[in-house]
Design an enzyme around this catalytic site. Structure first.
Site, PDB file in Angstrom:
ATOM      1  CB  SER A 142      -0.889  -0.024   1.224  1.00  0.00           C
ATOM      2  OG  SER A 142      -1.681   1.119   1.222  1.00  0.00           O
ATOM      3  N   GLY A 143       0.599   2.138  -0.904  1.00  0.00           N
ATOM      4  CA  GLY A 143       1.344   3.388  -0.980  1.00  0.00           C
ATOM      5  C   GLY A 143       2.587   3.301  -1.840  1.00  0.00           C
ATOM      6  CB  THR A 147      -3.629   3.906  -7.427  1.00  0.00           C
ATOM      7  OG1 THR A 147      -4.009   2.818  -6.591  1.00  0.00           O
ATOM      8  CG2 THR A 147      -4.845   4.555  -8.009  1.00  0.00           C
ATOM      9  CG  ASN A 192      -1.661   5.710  -0.616  1.00  0.00           C
ATOM     10  OD1 ASN A 192      -1.700   6.931  -0.773  1.00  0.00           O
ATOM     11  ND2 ASN A 192      -1.751   4.854  -1.618  1.00  0.00           N
ATOM     12  CB  SER A 195      -5.028   3.769   0.825  1.00  0.00           C
ATOM     13  OG  SER A 195      -4.905   2.374   0.768  1.00  0.00           O
ATOM     14  CB  SER A 196      -7.005   1.412  -4.049  1.00  0.00           C
ATOM     15  OG  SER A 196      -6.087   2.192  -4.766  1.00  0.00           O
ATOM     16  N   GLY A 424      -2.212  -3.562  -2.117  1.00  0.00           N
ATOM     17  CA  GLY A 424      -0.938  -4.221  -1.834  1.00  0.00           C
ATOM     18  C   GLY A 424      -0.932  -4.827  -0.445  1.00  0.00           C
ATOM     19  CD  GLU A 426      -3.874  -2.222   3.721  1.00  0.00           C
ATOM     20  OE1 GLU A 426      -4.089  -1.353   2.869  1.00  0.00           O
ATOM     21  OE2 GLU A 426      -4.778  -2.817   4.342  1.00  0.00           O
TER      22      GLU A 426
END
Ligand SMILES: Nc1ncnc2c1ncn2[C@@H]1O[C@H](COP(=O)(O)OP(=O)(O)O)[C@@H](O)[C@H]1O
Ligand SMILES: [Mg+2]
Length: 1063
Positions: A142-143, A147, A192, A195-196, A424, A426
């Protein structure tokens, strides 16, 4: 299955095919290569661009050092073969401009510095050239920048792909679907700021021309729990803040909202409504615009925002317990808003929030809820509403992106390029069900990566009989099995616990888990751990040793989240909603459906397995994203964090296999098919086995021993440069082949054209000759017929008209008339006239008369009065003298003149004496005396009533016309004449003998004036005349050689007239 794309940097890249499908020449591509190479500035060459070039490729430290060196210079992209490693710079770099895009368009992988555009372009070209579906898998925690990478790739396609009007809108929609999905599906987390919170797989469809024509999005497991709860330092989904910050006052009033996020329970849990890196106000504008681009009408937007607002209102619904401990709604205002926004009965909603309906044995049992249950029901409703709306949103976007295949239904005309941007790996302080799912998903993707690259790569070398030392790598299948295995896997056990009757709790689930998988090397709980590790584990926690590291999960909430339960009466209320989106999201069949819906984890497992299938069917490319630090800070390179990611992403193994392996491989048939034109022995067809053909071909191309290996079915080429050289050669060869084909074709084409023309010419010729021949023949026939008829007619010409001679006779007649028409006499003197055939004799006569009349008539019409007078006189002269007097013919051509003497030549005295007698004619004459025949010059004047003989000023004699009895002339050529005067006239001295040079004219005029035309005598020998007093004189006329007028011895006047030739 051709799965080795990882090692095919430019496998089938044909550099020369440009984006718009045109071929560039080899020279052109060389040119491009030169420019590109010069563009690789020294800066770009920091470290190595491809880890494969590292000397010490097995050293992790060297690997990370290379990453660091490049990162310091803002070179965030580096390759491992064809895999792109990307390090999040956390700052805007000037490497995504249109010029950058252009630089990567249609250019080979290794010719330009590493970039995600190169990956994007490479996949795109493989898609176009091989028409094989592609996918780009973007992974990382993540981050790490997944994306962002997805968005940049989409932008790259939007800018560089060919387009038409329709495609423009598709491009817009593809791009604009992002802000909408991010608003509803992204949130600020600790890792993030954007973050998605859902997984996204997006297919972009390209038509045969390479233009993006449609798209489709698959979404995975939205983190719904965020709607009702956020950890400290995190936020709810962006849309809530955007609406409150950016929404117009009017809109907020309609929705019953206040501008302050602090007012809403669902937004305050994380205690960070405002984030410096996010401008909710601006984002709101972007989202509003995007909604209209992707086809949302005003009503849909209103319904959608009503739902967002109603979630906030739901969060603010409060309960209080009554005496029995049953929950009662205390915030009536919220119910009012909710009723309006969701289009439901307020009272029904209120009751539904504090009661629970159970159907037992066909009977509906309603029981009140306590405070805790009511809050749970409320949150469940909020999550359900939001989660389902999100799915609806994705569907709606998919509809607007759908490729309209109306032109050729059923025919798969589009190829697909998939972009996978999924959450991602996490690890948080506190990890729950969501992290469990997310990390499981990452395990699956790692599995796929291993399957497609490390494993299958090595298996292929083995099966192809290529000497190979296997590279050791960690296969995470064991972890995947731990999670998903039937009956024994964590998901199965969780489901079982959820479904089992009785008092199942999160803790009973943990116990079951301990019991079932206790011996698994990747699973640990407080109970199972050794003394040392136990400290780090809570009693309600279990730990999984993921491929990417250890994660400790708290089982709290696992059962609830997996059940994803929404009480029946709330569902029912929603089914009755007048909000069209809600109505759509809650179907009535759900109420009647007896089957238990699948649990969240199972749904997720199934959707992941479908995703794996999708990805397996495509040629993958990889972007491995790395996060340089946890603080979202630019320029900070946290080595520990990065080493960890390098490790769990398997980049080192990746590199080792890449170094040991081959850059390119292809089946012999395909390789031979592509390059056979480069060798005369294999061109145009190779009769033997493809294997042998390829052997001959590579020998011809001068491949060195270490550059390639021949497998059982494929050739393996170690270095890209070998393939590039071959590609370049093919490019040049293509040119000459194209020229040859062109020449052959042109030859063929023109020959065909020539033959066609020749054939046409012959056809026309023969037709024309035929026509001519037929015409000639019929003419001859006609001629023969005519001649025959003519001859027959001639034979019968004297018979009465009959069929044998009618043609002849008609012809004769016709030809006479035609001949006559052409040869009519030109004037009255022209006596010619064609001889008529007997049958036209009479007609001819008539015509001749008519013709003459006509000529005369037209002559007369043309005649002037003077000329008429002249002619009258000439006629009279003719009547009098023609054939009678010798010198008459000489007078014919000479015109008669009005008068031979003008008034000025006549003495004025004479004129005076004459008074008003007009002189009609005057002529000089010679008068011969009656006695001695002396010649005297006189003038003869013809007046109205008399003739005057004048001498100078004296009128010698007047002869009234009435007294003129006659005129005599000789028949010879002399010009003497005698005027006979009445004897009784006393005054008269007898007849007058005169001579005029214009005797005919003078006599004619005199005779006409005196009206004595019939009194002119023409004598043969001599003329008698009276001299006066009864005496008689005689003039004798003889012919001689010349004129002689004299008195003869016998007293006569002797006149010798010259003989004229005409006589
Ligand atoms: N290529 C990049 N250039 C600049 N900033 C980036 C880039 N990639 C990521 N970032 C920054 O990192 C943040 C997180 O990236 P994101 O793509 O959302 O991560 P992921 O999707 O992997 O969780 C972005 O909001 C952006 O600020
Ligand atoms: Mg993301």
């Amino acid at each position: 299955m051709e799965l080795q794309i990882e090692y095919i940097p430019t496998g089938e890249i044909i550099r020369v095919v440009s984006q718009n499908g045109e071929c560039k020449t080899a020279a052109g591509s060389d040119g491009i290569r030169l420019t590109m190479e010069s563009a690789l500035t020294a800066r770009d060459r920091v470290g190595v661009q491809d880890f494969v070039l590292l000397e010490n490729f097995t050293s992790e430290a060297t690997f990370i050092e290379n990453l660091r060196k490049r990162f310091k210079e803002n070179l965030i992209y580096t390759y491992i073969g064809s895999v792109l490693v990307s390090v999040n710079p956390y700052k805007d770099l000037e490497i995504y401009s249109k010029q950058h895009m252009e630089r990567y368009r249609g250019v080979s992988f290794y010719e330009v510095s590493p970039h995600l555009y190169a990956i994007a372009d490479n996949s795109y070209r493989s898609l176009r050239i091989e028409r094989k579906d592609q996918c780009i898998l973007i992974s990382g925690e993540s981050g790490a920048g997944k994306t962002e990478a997805t968005k940049k790739i989409l932008q790259y396609y939007a800018v560089t792909c060919p387009a038409s009007d329709q495609v423009e809108t598709v491009k817009d929609r593809l791009l604009q679907s992002n802000p909408v999905l991010e608003a509803f599906g992204n949130a600020k987390t600790l890792r993030n700021d954007n973050s998605s919170r859902f997984g996204k797989y997006m297919d972009v469809q390209f038509d045969y021309k390479g233009a993006p024509v449609g798209g489709h999005i698959l979404n995975y497991l939205l983190e719904k729990s965020r709607v009702v709860h956020q950890n400290h330092g995190e936020r709810n989904f962006h849309i809530f803040y955007q609406l409150l910050e950016g929404g117009e006052d009017d809109l907020l009033r309609r929705l019953g909202l206040e501008k302050n996020p602090q007012q809403y329970h669902y937004l305050v849990k994380g205690q960070c409504a405002r984030v410096s890196s996010i401008s909710d106000k601006n984002d709101w504008k972007v989202v509003r615009r995007a909604l209209s681009v992707i086809n949302f009408n005003d009503n849909e937007v209103e319904d959608l925002l009503s739902i967002v607002a109603s979630v906030l209102h739901l969060g603010n619904v409060q309960f209080a317990a009554d005496e029995q401990g049953n929950a009662q709604v205390t915030t009536e205002n919220q119910i009012k808003y909710l009723a309006r926004l969701l289009g439901v009965e307020g009272s029904v909603l209120r009751e539904a929030l504090i009661h629970k309906t159970i159907i037992a044995k066909g009977e509906e049992l309603v029981s009140p809820l306590n405070l805790e249950q009511a809050a749970y029901a409320r949150d469940a409703l909020a999550k359900a509403i939001y989660g389902r709306t999100f799915s609806w949103l994705v569907n709606k976007i998919n509809k607007s992106l759908a490729y309209k295949e109306a032109e050729c239904p059923g025919w798969r005309s589009a190829t697909v390029l998939g972009l996978l941007d999924i959450y991602g790996f996490e690890v948080f302080q506190h990890n729950s069900f969501e992290q469990f799912c997310i990390n499981y998903c990452n395990e699956k993707l790692q599995q796929l990566f291993i399957e497609l690259t490390l494993k299958s790569e090595q298996e292929e070398y083995e099966s192809e009989g290529i000497a190979w030392e296997p590279v050791q790598y960690f296969n995470n299948k064991i972890i995947c099995d731990l999670v998903e295995e039937k009956f024994k896997g964590i998901i199965s056990i969780l489901d079982e616990e959820c479904l089992r009757p009785g008092d199942a709790t999160d803790m009973t689930f943990l116990e079951k888990l301990e019991e079932t998988v206790k011996n698994h090397p990747h699973f640990l709980t407080h109970k199972l751990a050794d003394q040392k590790t136990r400290k780090s584990l809570g009693r309600e926690e279990f730990r999984l040793l993921h491929y990417a590291g250890e994660v400790t999960y708290s089982v709290t909430g696992f059962l609830d989240k997996n059940n994803d339960l929404l009480f029946r009466n709330l569902k029912e209320t929603m089914c009755n909603s007048e909000n069209t989106i809600i109505n759509h999201c809650f179907e009535r069949t759900e109420l009647t459906d007896k089957k238990r819906p699948e649990t969240a984890a199972t749904q997720f497992k199934n959707s992941l397995s479908k995703l794996m299938e999708i990805l397996m069917s495509k040629e993958p490319s990889y972007i491995r994203c790395i996060k340089p630090n946890d603080a979202k800070q630019a320029g900070r390179f946290d080595e520990v964090l990065i080493r960890h990611q390098v490790k769990y992403l398997g980049l080192m193994e990746n590199l080792r296999v890449r170094r040991a392996g081959f850059a390119y491989r292809r089946k012999y048939e395909i390789f031979l098919q592509r390059y056979k034109s480069l060798c005369s022995e294999t061109w145009p067809t190779w009769e033997g086995r493809p294997h042998d053909g390829v052997a001959v071909l590579v020998k011809h191309l001068g491949y060195k021993q270490e550059e390639y290996k021949m497998g059982r079915t494929k050739i393996f080429i170690r270095f890209p440069k070998t393939l590039f050289a071959t590609e370049d050669a093919l490019e040049i060869r293509k040119q000459s082949l194209a020229t040859k084909i062109q020449a052959t074709w042109r030859g063929f084409y023109w020959r065909q054209k020539f033959l066609h023309m020749k054939h046409s010419a012959i056809t026309i010729q023969s037709w024309w000759r035929g026509t001519q021949g037929r015409r000639k023949a019929s003419k001859k026939k006609w001629a023969v017929e005519t001649i025959r008829r003519f001859i027959k007619g001639f034979i019968y010409r004297n018979y009465p008209r009959c069929s044998e001679n009618e043609y002849f006779l008609d012809y004769i007649r016709y030809s006479f008339l035609m001949n006559l028409k052409r040869n009519l006499p030109k004037n009255v003197l022209d006596k010619s006239w064609p001889t008529p055939p007997p049958s036209l004799y009479e007609v001819s006569q008539l015509l001749r008369q008519l013709c003459m009349q006509n000529m005369v008539w037209s002559y007369c019409k043309r005649i002037s009065p003077e000329w008429k007078q002249q002619l009258d006189q000439k006629v009279v002269a003719s009547e009098m003298f023609k054939g009678k007097k010798d010198n008459y013919p000489q007078s014919v051509p000479r015109l008669f003149i009005n008068t031979r003497l003008g008034t000025e030549e006549i003495n004025p005295k004479v004129l005076q004496v004459l008074g008003n007698e007009t002189i009609k004619y005057a002529v000089p004459v010679v008068k011969y005396d009656r006695k001695g025949y002396k010649a005297r010059v006189r003038q003869l004047l013809l007046a109205q009533n008399a003739i005057f003989i004048v001498e100078e000023a004296k009128i010698k004699q007047r002869i009234d016309y009435a007294n003129l009895t006659g005129i005599s002339v000789s028949s010879l050529s002399d010009s003497l004449f005698v005027l006979h005067v009445r004897f009784e006239d006393n005054k008269q001295k007898g007849d007058v003998v005169l001579q005029s040079d214009h005797v005919i004219e003078t006599l004619t005029k005199t005779a006409m004036s005196a009206d004595k035309i019939n009194n002119v005598n023409i004598s043969q020998g001599s003329i008698k005349f009276t001299i006066g007093q009864g005496k008689e004189g005689i003039i004798d006329f003889t012919s001689g050689s010349e004129l002689l007028i004299a008195k003869a011895k016998n007293g006569h006047l002797a006149v010798v007239a010259p003989r004229l030739n005409s006589r």
